[in-house]
Design a protein around this motif. Structure first.
Motif, PDB file in Angstrom:
ATOM      1  N   CYS A 162      -5.918  -2.633   0.071  1.00  0.00           N
ATOM      2  CA  CYS A 162      -5.360  -2.625   1.417  1.00  0.00           C
ATOM      3  C   CYS A 162      -6.477  -2.790   2.433  1.00  0.00           C
ATOM      4  N   LEU A 178      -0.561  -5.679  -0.061  1.00  0.00           N
ATOM      5  CA  LEU A 178      -1.880  -5.624  -0.679  1.00  0.00           C
ATOM      6  C   LEU A 178      -2.491  -7.016  -0.728  1.00  0.00           C
ATOM      7  N   CYS A 188       0.848  -1.193   0.000  1.00  0.00           N
ATOM      8  CA  CYS A 188       0.000   0.000   0.000  1.00  0.00           C
ATOM      9  C   CYS A 188       0.888   1.250   0.000  1.00  0.00           C
TER      10      CYS A 188
END
Length: 65
Positions: free
Chosen positions: A30, A17, A10
């Motif tokens: 996220c 992620l 992220c």
């Protein structure tokens, strides 16, 4: 850019992620920031509803509650 040995993170919180199937749509995002978008596309990010995000957290922890 990522290679086969790195994990996409992220931009906001730097956490890894997650890729999910959300109502038949593949999304990368996220779980901490609740920002999601189609993988590999420069489209607009969106937020999941709180109840869906809560259910996702429960599934990731392996809880059946």
């Amino acid at each position: 850019m990522t290679d086969e040995f790195s994990i996409a993170c992220c931009y906001e919180c730097k956490r890894p992620l997650t890729v999910i199937d959300y109502d038949g749509e593949h999304l990368t995002g996220c779980m901490s920031c609740n920002l999601w978008g189609p993988p590999g596309k420069g489209s607009r990010w969106k937020r999941l509803p709180e109840e869906d995000l809560r259910a996702l957290h429960l599934m990731m922890r392996g809880s059946g509650e």
